[in-house]
Design a protein around this motif. Structure first.
Motif, PDB file in Angstrom:
ATOM      1  N   SER A   1       0.697  -0.988   0.628  1.00 26.93           N
ATOM      2  CA  SER A   1       0.392   0.209   0.171  1.00 26.93           C
ATOM      3  C   SER A   1       1.278   1.210  -0.084  1.00 26.93           C
ATOM      4  CB  SER A   1      -0.892   0.002   1.568  1.00 26.93           C
ATOM      5  OG  SER A   1      -1.380   1.414   1.485  1.00 26.93           O
ATOM      6  N   MET A   2       0.567   1.665  -1.058  1.00 28.67           N
ATOM      7  CA  MET A   2       1.702   3.425  -1.323  1.00 28.67           C
ATOM      8  C   MET A   2       1.317   4.348   0.158  1.00 28.67           C
ATOM      9  SD  MET A   2       3.637   3.650  -3.925  1.00 28.67           S
ATOM     10  CE  MET A   2       4.056   4.973  -3.196  1.00 28.67           C
ATOM     11  N   ALA A   3      -0.241   4.382   0.307  1.00 25.89           N
ATOM     12  CA  ALA A   3      -0.866   4.874   1.562  1.00 25.89           C
ATOM     13  C   ALA A   3      -0.016   4.447   2.672  1.00 25.89           C
ATOM     14  CB  ALA A   3      -2.657   4.847   1.928  1.00 25.89           C
ATOM     15  N   ALA A   4       0.342   3.191   3.095  1.00 25.59           N
ATOM     16  CA  ALA A   4       0.488   2.923   4.396  1.00 25.59           C
ATOM     17  C   ALA A   4       2.095   3.721   4.689  1.00 25.59           C
ATOM     18  CB  ALA A   4       0.270   1.260   4.415  1.00 25.59           C
ATOM     19  N   LEU A   5       2.638   3.005   3.442  1.00 23.50           N
ATOM     20  CA  LEU A   5       3.887   3.673   3.180  1.00 23.50           C
ATOM     21  C   LEU A   5       4.322   5.416   3.345  1.00 23.50           C
ATOM     22  CD1 LEU A   5       7.156   3.015   2.064  1.00 23.50           C
ATOM     23  CD2 LEU A   5       6.739   3.453  -0.079  1.00 23.50           C
ATOM     24  N   ALA A   6       3.616   6.480   2.705  1.00 25.88           N
ATOM     25  CA  ALA A   6       3.040   7.631   3.015  1.00 25.88           C
ATOM     26  C   ALA A   6       3.450   8.096   4.038  1.00 25.88           C
ATOM     27  CB  ALA A   6       2.023   8.290   1.799  1.00 25.88           C
ATOM     28  N   ARG A   7       2.518   7.338   4.766  1.00 26.50           N
ATOM     29  CA  ARG A   7       1.594   7.538   6.489  1.00 26.50           C
ATOM     30  C   ARG A   7       3.137   7.112   7.139  1.00 26.50           C
ATOM     31  NH1 ARG A   7      -2.563   4.779   5.794  1.00 26.50           N
ATOM     32  NH2 ARG A   7      -1.422   2.549   7.339  1.00 26.50           N
ATOM     33  N   LEU A   8       4.165   6.006   6.929  1.00 24.57           N
ATOM     34  CA  LEU A   8       5.402   5.910   7.998  1.00 24.57           C
ATOM     35  C   LEU A   8       5.828   6.829   7.942  1.00 24.57           C
ATOM     36  CD1 LEU A   8       6.856   3.723   9.215  1.00 24.57           C
ATOM     37  CD2 LEU A   8       7.248   2.964   7.078  1.00 24.57           C
ATOM     38  N   TRP A   9       6.431   7.420   6.388  1.00 21.13           N
ATOM     39  CA  TRP A   9       6.719   8.369   6.421  1.00 21.13           C
ATOM     40  C   TRP A   9       7.093   9.984   7.070  1.00 21.13           C
ATOM     41  CZ3 TRP A   9      11.927   8.563   5.134  1.00 21.13           C
ATOM     42  CH2 TRP A   9      12.896   8.296   4.493  1.00 21.13           C
ATOM     43  N   PHE A  10       5.500  10.197   6.577  1.00 21.20           N
ATOM     44  CA  PHE A  10       4.801  11.434   7.790  1.00 21.20           C
ATOM     45  C   PHE A  10       4.967  10.983   9.252  1.00 21.20           C
ATOM     46  CE2 PHE A  10       1.355  12.830   9.964  1.00 21.20           C
ATOM     47  CZ  PHE A  10       1.452  13.784   9.474  1.00 21.20           C
ATOM     48  N   GLU A  11       4.883   9.503   9.267  1.00 17.13           N
ATOM     49  CA  GLU A  11       5.018   9.613  10.823  1.00 17.13           C
ATOM     50  C   GLU A  11       6.578   9.690  11.645  1.00 17.13           C
ATOM     51  OE1 GLU A  11       2.611   5.582  11.487  1.00 17.13           O
ATOM     52  OE2 GLU A  11       1.146   6.790  11.506  1.00 17.13           O
ATOM     53  N   THR A  12       7.121   9.115  10.932  1.00 18.12           N
ATOM     54  CA  THR A  12       8.600   8.708  11.346  1.00 18.12           C
ATOM     55  C   THR A  12       8.912  10.052  11.430  1.00 18.12           C
ATOM     56  OG1 THR A  12       8.994   7.027  10.083  1.00 18.12           O
ATOM     57  CG2 THR A  12      10.606   8.177  11.050  1.00 18.12           C
ATOM     58  N   THR A  13       9.018  11.258  10.063  1.00 12.68           N
ATOM     59  CA  THR A  13       9.196  12.441   9.982  1.00 12.68           C
ATOM     60  C   THR A  13       8.539  13.012  11.260  1.00 12.68           C
ATOM     61  OG1 THR A  13       9.397  12.510   7.835  1.00 12.68           O
ATOM     62  CG2 THR A  13       9.312  14.484   8.706  1.00 12.68           C
ATOM     63  N   ARG A  14       7.402  13.344  11.324  1.00 12.91           N
ATOM     64  CA  ARG A  14       7.000  13.610  13.070  1.00 12.91           C
ATOM     65  C   ARG A  14       7.212  13.552  13.903  1.00 12.91           C
ATOM     66  NH1 ARG A  14       0.923  11.287  13.719  1.00 12.91           N
ATOM     67  NH2 ARG A  14       2.526   9.733  15.000  1.00 12.91           N
ATOM     68  N   ASP A  15       8.096  12.209  14.095  1.00 13.77           N
ATOM     69  CA  ASP A  15       8.459  11.388  15.943  1.00 13.77           C
ATOM     70  C   ASP A  15       9.562  12.411  15.630  1.00 13.77           C
ATOM     71  OD1 ASP A  15       6.080  10.390  16.293  1.00 13.77           O
ATOM     72  OD2 ASP A  15       6.913   8.232  15.455  1.00 13.77           O
ATOM     73  N   VAL A  16      10.601  12.401  14.740  1.00 10.41           N
ATOM     74  CA  VAL A  16      11.799  12.829  14.453  1.00 10.41           C
ATOM     75  C   VAL A  16      11.702  14.455  14.870  1.00 10.41           C
ATOM     76  CG1 VAL A  16      14.317  13.453  12.916  1.00 10.41           C
ATOM     77  CG2 VAL A  16      12.720  11.152  12.935  1.00 10.41           C
ATOM     78  N   PHE A  17      10.994  15.039  14.247  1.00  9.95           N
ATOM     79  CA  PHE A  17      10.938  16.625  14.434  1.00  9.95           C
ATOM     80  C   PHE A  17       9.936  16.858  15.788  1.00  9.95           C
ATOM     81  CE2 PHE A  17      11.744  16.603  10.035  1.00  9.95           C
ATOM     82  CZ  PHE A  17      13.132  17.939   9.931  1.00  9.95           C
ATOM     83  N   THR A  18       9.416  16.127  16.689  1.00  6.77           N
ATOM     84  CA  THR A  18       9.174  15.543  17.748  1.00  6.77           C
ATOM     85  C   THR A  18      10.273  15.947  18.900  1.00  6.77           C
ATOM     86  OG1 THR A  18       6.759  15.655  16.513  1.00  6.77           O
ATOM     87  CG2 THR A  18       7.564  15.283  19.195  1.00  6.77           C
ATOM     88  N   MET A  19      11.035  14.702  18.874  1.00  6.90           N
ATOM     89  CA  MET A  19      12.024  14.624  19.677  1.00  6.90           C
ATOM     90  C   MET A  19      13.321  14.631  19.212  1.00  6.90           C
ATOM     91  SD  MET A  19      12.061   9.787  19.235  1.00  6.90           S
ATOM     92  CE  MET A  19      12.758  10.219  20.172  1.00  6.90           C
ATOM     93  N   ALA A  20      13.914  15.473  18.225  1.00  7.25           N
ATOM     94  CA  ALA A  20      14.794  16.087  18.177  1.00  7.25           C
ATOM     95  C   ALA A  20      15.063  17.318  19.134  1.00  7.25           C
ATOM     96  CB  ALA A  20      15.354  16.479  17.203  1.00  7.25           C
ATOM     97  N   PRO A  21      14.130  18.605  19.368  1.00 11.27           N
ATOM     98  CA  PRO A  21      14.272  19.707  19.789  1.00 11.27           C
ATOM     99  C   PRO A  21      14.105  19.100  21.274  1.00 11.27           C
ATOM    100  CG  PRO A  21      12.938  19.589  18.364  1.00 11.27           C
ATOM    101  CD  PRO A  21      12.932  18.399  18.278  1.00 11.27           C
TER     102      PRO A  21
END
Length: 890
Positions: free
Chosen positions: A48-68
């Motif tokens: 599922s391309m939607a699931a892949l897009a959701r993975l990248w979105f959640e990963t990016t969100r988590d990274v930019f939430t945790m990094a600061p």
């Protein structure tokens, strides 16, 4: 077998991880990569391309939430460790904080002044569109204002400006029911507030077309600060009546708190329409509003949208050329200058010079900040060398060098921020003192620039602190990165003999000592000049004299009424107990406002325009020479015969007598002054009239009864302390005429100290002495840092020498010799530099040689002693080295 190269997706994820701190990536980076690969593999199996897009979105969100959070956590750790470390070394922390505070305060103080005069936009609508218009002509090369008639002609050129406004500050006497007081008013064109877009805080402001016609109700707008200080912020003030210069005005409103006016130097108390200037100021003859040679207005214009400054200049030059053809007697050879409003501060005349001075001040302040940063570098390097064992152990236990470097930079940043926190209140107090200095200069106008610290200044302070902290922390950070862990562990964390001895640091300290000596010498010369001021022949005796100024002409008194007022006041003042003599003079010596005139002997033809001799001129009552103790050299003083019915007479000083009648007597000669012909009846000794360092200048005294001034100052010689009589004299003058304001009531000595006479010496001694003292402190700290680093580098050497029999005195002598040599070289260079600079300032030195040996010797000895004291502390520490420990380390 080589590993498979990372895919594009892996490289992208690794790039995403770079937002985390390096230590976090080193500890958890591989684990996060593997987790992401597993998640991506599971998503691919779903297809599922939607699931892949959701993975990248959640990963990016988590990274930019945790990094600061991770950055903040590590920063908190670094800051906490830095504060704990600094708490364990309070002497070092205090020295570094104080050093940085000196540099930061200098930069912030200069920026505060520059911000007030050059950068801070006016609190008006679209301030960037405001341009300043001024003129320069053959009579005055310095830019000055426009006449009202020229302003009207330039306003008619409507292609580039939406409109032009004009204003002029003027002194006035205000009576709002609590007695009369002298204030400064802003005489403004009727479009002043509307063009600026200023809205009232209370009531209303002056409307366009208001006050133009005779019979219009005179209106007054109060400045917000004046309304709060004098009316207690009473909202019922609107609609009340007040008397300005004896005329009835109606208070119609109050300006907003943020609006301090359009003059960067003068603070006004209120605003009235410019159209009323003739009636309010009792102008006689041709109206100021009609004279094209009355260049008294500061003019601002608002550019139309889309019009550039170059287009505005070109369009107005055409109008200027037309005016030159139409009015050649007043507008020929006139150059119109159009610059942004901020470039004309504090006024068009000195705006260009102030910008040059500001650049020089900023350069000196930045240089001082660099020197302080270098001093802190020396301190931090010495401290880092002393912490070599700690750095080595932390590295051996796995601490990354990048983390160690960041820790040292964080400590430096903490020091810089604390130094800035110390600097800000110091700057606030200094700016208040500077405002008070301006305010005490004269009562002619309310000199009160707004030197407050705003968000721009505080932001600049934070920026300076961060930059200076990073600059100061780079050197110890590099030390930590490049340190040889094995060597540090073997030497116990002490420096090795082969390391650099700090030639650059020594050169820096030499420069600091030289600069400090220069400033202290100049300050000492100014201080000695001030001390010698009492011995300078001013041409009069200031001791025992009280001054009080009045301006009955401002109340509309005609010449006869003014003369009666002056005589009545003098008679009553002379009758007071303790008063020996009292006399009037139109302006006292060293006044900010004075009178000059063109003149020539009657038996000599006038020379070409612009070459006619000029002289100071003042009107005095007959008793003035006796009250001021001005010696009469030849002829007679004025007396009762020199009244309006007597022959016009004058008394000149020796310089003017020698200039016009060399080798002959001046008595019986005749002078032409404008349309008057005066008989010279006396000659008095030369005096100082404008500045104490001025060359002898011509002076003409005229009888007050024959040329009655609008304003005058009474000089009262007393047998009691003059300061004790201030309130009595003020009350006496008020009883003679309650509607005439009395101002500048102070002793002649106070007047001289705070005015044109000696203020420059006090200010020069204060500023140079202050910066010289700061320079000495910086040089001492720099020398201490250099010697401390030097000692830390030679710890083994000193230990070995002591093990071989060297005594503590030998070690101390060796260290002091190094510090003394550095100080001595700096003193020699400073003497040469101070001698050259003092030679340039010799005009301002009163009976003091630019090479005064006492000043140079005292400052040199002081600097050498302080330098030796700064070297003694690390020298004493060098004697505490344990020889056995040094030998074991070797």
């Amino acid at each position: 077998m080589p590993g498979r190269p990372p895919s594009r997706t892996d490289r992208l994820f690794r790039a995403l991880l770079r937002v985390f701190p390096f230590d976090f990536r080193a500890d958890y980076g591989r684990e996060m990569e593997q987790t992401f690969r597993d998640q991506r593999h599971e998503v691919r199996q779903e297809g599922s391309m939607a699931a892949l897009a959701r993975l990248w979105f959640e990963t990016t969100r988590d990274v930019f939430t945790m990094a600061p959070r991770e950055h903040l956590a590590i920063f908190q750790q670094d800051v906490g460790y830095a504060l704990r470390t600094l708490r364990r070394t309070p002497v070092f922390a205090a020295a570094a904080i104080l050093t940085l505070a000196i540099g930061v305060s200098a930069v912030v103080a200069v920026f505060t002044i520059v911000n007030a005069f050059m950068l801070r936009p006016l609190p008006v609508d679209r301030p960037a569109e405001l341009m300043s218009l001024s003129t320069r002509d053959r009579h005055a090369a310095v830019p000055h204002g426009l006449s009202f008639a020229d302003l009207q002609d330039y306003r008619s050129e409507g292609a580039v400006f939406t409109d032009l406004l004009g204003y002029a500050p003027r002194p006035a006497v205000l009576d709002a029911g609590r007695g009369v007081e002298r204030v400064t008013l802003g005489m403004v064109t009727d479009n002043y507030f509307s063009l600026l877009g200023v809205q009232p805080a209370l009531g209303r402001l002056i409307h366009p077309e208001e006050g133009r016609a005779r019979g219009d109700v005179p209106v007054l707008v109060l400045a917000h600060d004046y309304w709060r200080s004098q009316f207690g912020g009473d909202p019922e003030v609107v609609g009340r009546s007040a008397r300005l210069n004896g005329r009835q005005f109606t208070i119609i409103g109050v300006t907003p708190l943020s609006f301090k006016g359009t003059d960067a130097l003068i603070r006004v108390s209120g605003y009235v329409p410019l159209w009323m200037i003739d009636d309010l100021m009792y102008t006689s003859g041709t109206s100021i509003l009609e004279r094209r040679d009355a260049h008294q207005l500061t003019v601002l214009g608002r550019l139309k949208p889309g019009v550039s400054l170059a287009q505005a200049r070109a369009a107005l030059q055409i109008t200027s050329a037309d005016l030159a053809r139409q009015h050649p007697s007043t507008n020929k050879d006139v150059t119109l200058l159009v610059v942004p409003e901020t470039h004309a501060r504090p006024n068009p005349g000195i705006g260009p010079f102030f910008r040059v001075i500001a650049i020089g001040m900023a350069a000196l302040a930045i240089l001082l900040l660099l020197i302080t940063s270098a001093n802190v570098v020396n301190l931090l390097l010495a401290r880092a060398a002393g912490r070599g064992r700690e750095i080595a152990l932390r590295s051996a236990l796995g601490a990354r060098r990048g983390r160690l470097a960041r820790q040292l930079v964080t400590e430096s940043l903490a020091l810089a921020l604390m130094g800035s926190a110390v600097a800000v209140p110091v700057v606030v107090l200094a700016m208040r003192g500077l405002e008070q200095f301006f305010a005490q200069m004269t009562s002619i106008a309310n000199f009160r620039p707004d030197l407050s610290l705003d968000l721009r200044v505080l932001g600049a302070t934070l920026g300076v602190a961060i930059v200076s902290g990073i600059v100061s922390g780079l050197a110890p950070a590099l030390y930590a990165v490049r340190a040889d862990v094995n060597a540090l562990l073997k030497t116990g964390g002490r420096g090795t003999p082969g390391e650099s001895r700090g030639g650059l640091r020594g050169a820096l300290v030499v420069a600091q000592v030289a600069l400090s000596l220069t400033l202290l010498v100049i300050g000492g010369l100014f201080a000695r000049s001030l001390a010698r001021a009492d011995d300078i022949d001013l041409g009069f005796q200031p001791e025992g004299v009280l001054l009080a100024s009045t301006d009955p002409g401002m109340q509309g008194y005609d010449p006869a009424q003014r003369l009666a007022f002056y005589r009545n006041v003098r008679d009553r003042v002379v009758a007071l107990p303790g008063v020996e003599l009292a006399a009037w003079i139109s302006w006292p010596p060293f006044a900010i406002v004075y009178d000059t005139t063109n003149l020539y002997p009657e038996d000599q033809l006038p020379v070409a325009d612009g070459e006619t001799p000029q002289a100071f001129t003042a009107q005095i009552s007959p008793e003035y020479f006796a009250a001021a103790r001005v010696p009469l050299v030849e002829g007679r003083a004025f007396d009762d015969r020199d009244d309006a019915d007597g022959a016009p007479v004058a008394i000149v000083n020796q310089t003017l007598a020698r200039q016009f009648w060399p080798g002959r007597t001046a008595i019986g000669r005749r002078l032409r002054i404008e349309s008057d012909t005066l008989d010279v009846v006396g000659v008095v000794r030369d005096g100082k009239y404008n500045f104490v360092w001025e060359a002898p200048s011509g002076m003409v005294f005229r009888p007050l009864a024959q040329d009655i001034p609008s304003a005058a100052t009474i000089a009262i010689r007393t047998t009691r302390p003059p300061s004790d009589m201030s309130s009595v004299v003020r009350d006496t003058i008020r009883r003679v005429q309650p509607d005439v304001a009395t101002y500048d009531v102070r002793t002649m000595r106070d007047y001289l100290d705070s005015g044109n006479a000696f203020a420059i010496f006090r200010l020069g001694a204060l500023v140079t002495g202050l910066f010289g003292g700061l320079g000495v402190l910086l040089a001492s700290i720099g020398l201490y840092g250099m010697i401390a680093y030097h000692v830390s580098q030679r710890t083994q050497e000193f230990g070995v020498r002591m093990a071989l029999g060297a005594g503590a005195a030998d070690i101390i002598r060796a260290v002091l010799m190094r510090g003394g040599c550095v100080a001595l070289i700096g003193v020699v260079m400073g003497v040469l530099l101070a001698g050259g600079l003092a030679q340039l300032l010799r005009t301002f030195l009163l009976d003091v040689s630019p090479f005064d040996p006492l000043t140079y010797a005292a400052v040199a000895v002081l600097l050498i002693l302080i330098s030796l004291l700064a070297s003694f502390v690390p020298a004493r520490r060098a004697t505490t080295v344990d020889p056995l420990a040094a030998l074991r380390a070797d």
